[in-house]
Design an enzyme around this catalytic site. Sequence first.
Site, PDB file in Angstrom:
ATOM      1  N   SER A  70     -46.289 -89.512 -39.925  1.00 17.45           N
ATOM      2  CA  SER A  70     -46.078 -90.222 -38.649  1.00 17.45           C
ATOM      3  C   SER A  70     -44.864 -89.760 -37.859  1.00 17.45           C
ATOM      4  O   SER A  70     -44.687 -90.199 -36.714  1.00 17.45           O
ATOM      5  CB  SER A  70     -45.970 -91.725 -38.889  1.00 17.45           C
ATOM      6  OG  SER A  70     -47.249 -92.242 -39.066  1.00 17.45           O
ATOM      7  N   LYS A  73     -45.679 -88.576 -34.497  1.00 13.63           N
ATOM      8  CA  LYS A  73     -45.912 -89.468 -33.350  1.00 13.63           C
ATOM      9  C   LYS A  73     -44.789 -89.373 -32.302  1.00 13.63           C
ATOM     10  O   LYS A  73     -45.019 -89.620 -31.118  1.00 13.63           O
ATOM     11  CB  LYS A  73     -46.073 -90.910 -33.838  1.00 13.63           C
ATOM     12  CG  LYS A  73     -47.371 -91.087 -34.644  1.00 13.63           C
ATOM     13  CD  LYS A  73     -47.468 -92.428 -35.361  1.00 13.63           C
ATOM     14  CE  LYS A  73     -48.804 -92.531 -36.084  1.00 13.63           C
ATOM     15  NZ  LYS A  73     -48.829 -93.340 -37.266  1.00 13.63           N
ATOM     16  N   TYR A 200     -55.673 -86.288 -34.575  1.00 12.55           N
ATOM     17  CA  TYR A 200     -54.529 -87.082 -35.040  1.00 12.55           C
ATOM     18  C   TYR A 200     -54.196 -86.756 -36.509  1.00 12.55           C
ATOM     19  O   TYR A 200     -53.029 -86.555 -36.868  1.00 12.55           O
ATOM     20  CB  TYR A 200     -54.861 -88.572 -34.871  1.00 12.55           C
ATOM     21  CG  TYR A 200     -54.000 -89.496 -35.674  1.00 12.55           C
ATOM     22  CD1 TYR A 200     -52.734 -89.862 -35.217  1.00 12.55           C
ATOM     23  CD2 TYR A 200     -54.434 -89.989 -36.906  1.00 12.55           C
ATOM     24  CE1 TYR A 200     -51.930 -90.702 -35.979  1.00 12.55           C
ATOM     25  CE2 TYR A 200     -53.644 -90.821 -37.662  1.00 12.55           C
ATOM     26  CZ  TYR A 200     -52.386 -91.177 -37.198  1.00 12.55           C
ATOM     27  OH  TYR A 200     -51.582 -91.998 -37.954  1.00 12.55           O
ATOM     28  N   TYR A 250     -42.042 -99.222 -38.166  1.00 10.93           N
ATOM     29  CA  TYR A 250     -43.082-100.256 -38.298  1.00 10.93           C
ATOM     30  C   TYR A 250     -42.435-101.634 -38.437  1.00 10.93           C
ATOM     31  O   TYR A 250     -41.486-101.939 -37.735  1.00 10.93           O
ATOM     32  CB  TYR A 250     -44.013 -99.947 -39.476  1.00 10.93           C
ATOM     33  CG  TYR A 250     -44.389 -98.501 -39.529  1.00 10.93           C
ATOM     34  CD1 TYR A 250     -45.136 -97.932 -38.503  1.00 10.93           C
ATOM     35  CD2 TYR A 250     -43.964 -97.674 -40.551  1.00 10.93           C
ATOM     36  CE1 TYR A 250     -45.477 -96.600 -38.513  1.00 10.93           C
ATOM     37  CE2 TYR A 250     -44.298 -96.335 -40.576  1.00 10.93           C
ATOM     38  CZ  TYR A 250     -45.047 -95.813 -39.557  1.00 10.93           C
ATOM     39  OH  TYR A 250     -45.363 -94.501 -39.566  1.00 10.93           O
ATOM     40  N   VAL A 268     -45.246 -91.403 -43.850  1.00  8.84           N
ATOM     41  CA  VAL A 268     -45.568 -91.719 -45.247  1.00  8.84           C
ATOM     42  C   VAL A 268     -45.498 -90.497 -46.170  1.00  8.84           C
ATOM     43  O   VAL A 268     -45.712 -90.613 -47.369  1.00  8.84           O
ATOM     44  CB  VAL A 268     -46.933 -92.439 -45.401  1.00  8.84           C
ATOM     45  CG1 VAL A 268     -46.876 -93.844 -44.841  1.00  8.84           C
ATOM     46  CG2 VAL A 268     -48.072 -91.642 -44.774  1.00  8.84           C
TER      47      VAL A 268
HETATM   48  N1  GLN Z   1     -51.629 -90.110 -41.507  1.00  8.55           N
HETATM   49  C1  GLN Z   1     -51.125 -91.420 -41.810  1.00  8.55           C
HETATM   50  C2  GLN Z   1     -52.115 -92.488 -41.391  1.00  8.55           C
HETATM   51  O1  GLN Z   1     -52.708 -92.320 -40.392  1.00  8.55           O
HETATM   52  C3  GLN Z   1     -49.812 -91.601 -41.166  1.00  8.55           C
HETATM   53  C4  GLN Z   1     -49.197 -92.935 -41.442  1.00  8.55           C
HETATM   54  C5  GLN Z   1     -47.703 -92.914 -41.514  1.00  8.55           C
HETATM   55  O2  GLN Z   1     -47.037 -91.914 -41.744  1.00  8.55           O
HETATM   56  N2  GLN Z   1     -47.153 -94.093 -41.412  1.00  8.55           N
HETATM   57  O3  GLN Z   1     -52.293 -93.495 -42.007  1.00  8.55           O
END
Ligand code: GLN
Length: 314
Positions: A70, A73, A200, A250, A268
């Site tokens: 993530s 993003k 994505y 988050y 993650v």
């Molecule tokens: N690829 C992961 C997902 O879409 C990314 C989530 C993350 O890093 N929080 O669930």
Amino acid sequence: MTTVIDSPPLGPVLDDIVRTHRPRTERGSVPASIPHLAAPPFDRFGIAVATTEGEMFSAGDAGIPFSIQSISKVFTLAMALGADEQDSLWSRVLREPSGTAFNSLVQLEVEHGIPRNPFINPGALVVTDHLMESFPDGADHFVRFLAEQVGESAAGSGPYIDEAAAQNEFANGNRNLALAHFLKDFGNLRHPAQAVVESYTRQCSVMMTCEQTAKAGLFLARGGQGVSGSVVSRDQAKRICSIMLTCGMYDAAGEFAYRVGLPGKSGVGGGILIIVPGECSICVWSPRLDSKGNSLAGMAALADLTDRTGWSVF
Ligand code: GLN
């Protein structure tokens, strides 16, 4: 605004951060839906600081590529805003902390398909969809963007997509597909749900080292100026940092602001990118996560580093 208390030399400080925070026993977890993230040994730990003066300091496993997940993003948001003269993205996604898990479906249904912010999964899917208007080869364009910021191409040792990992995650990506179908149903997705989730997922599967990730984020510490010109305007850089501060971790954003006090974005894969405006961009990586999906050792290390250096926006 940001000051280095006692100006401790950064190299030895980072070496000591690694000594102190490299996990000695296995704690934490990786998400069940992305099994390949369990591959790196639990005691991997790296940290890198790229300064606005062009210096790089790093320690531990800062040269080993990890899955940025993530953290992507932040970069896709910057690319989307950089290409969006009308700011039309903001009619499709909000800028409020969600207080829910990054892949929660509940809020999206209640709030009629408008995601709370670009850093939870449904928000990032909207950003990806938006980007695909300007760059139909979304994820590949994304890698070229990163390679330019980092100054190394995928053909060398630069950022690259772990395609097997992306395929694997996509095959298990029912929840992201569900989010995309919800968005589509509410009229907030222009491309087919499958295509958006695929792009994505490939963006999330980009592999970079701590050093490369810190370099890639440096434009945010430099008022939007990347290695070869403006990535986003000064105002947009400020706003991306604000969203990182309020939404980057988050439903642990409050805890992170309390412990670290800087804009940050986790993934993650165990990486966290933080920005010290005007000073530097920092990336820490350690693969095992807490219950909110943030790197356990990474969080502790950043709290410690920012206490030692006095880096803060407050
Ligand atoms: N690829 C992961 C997902 O879409 C990314 C989530 C993350 O890093 N929080 O669930």
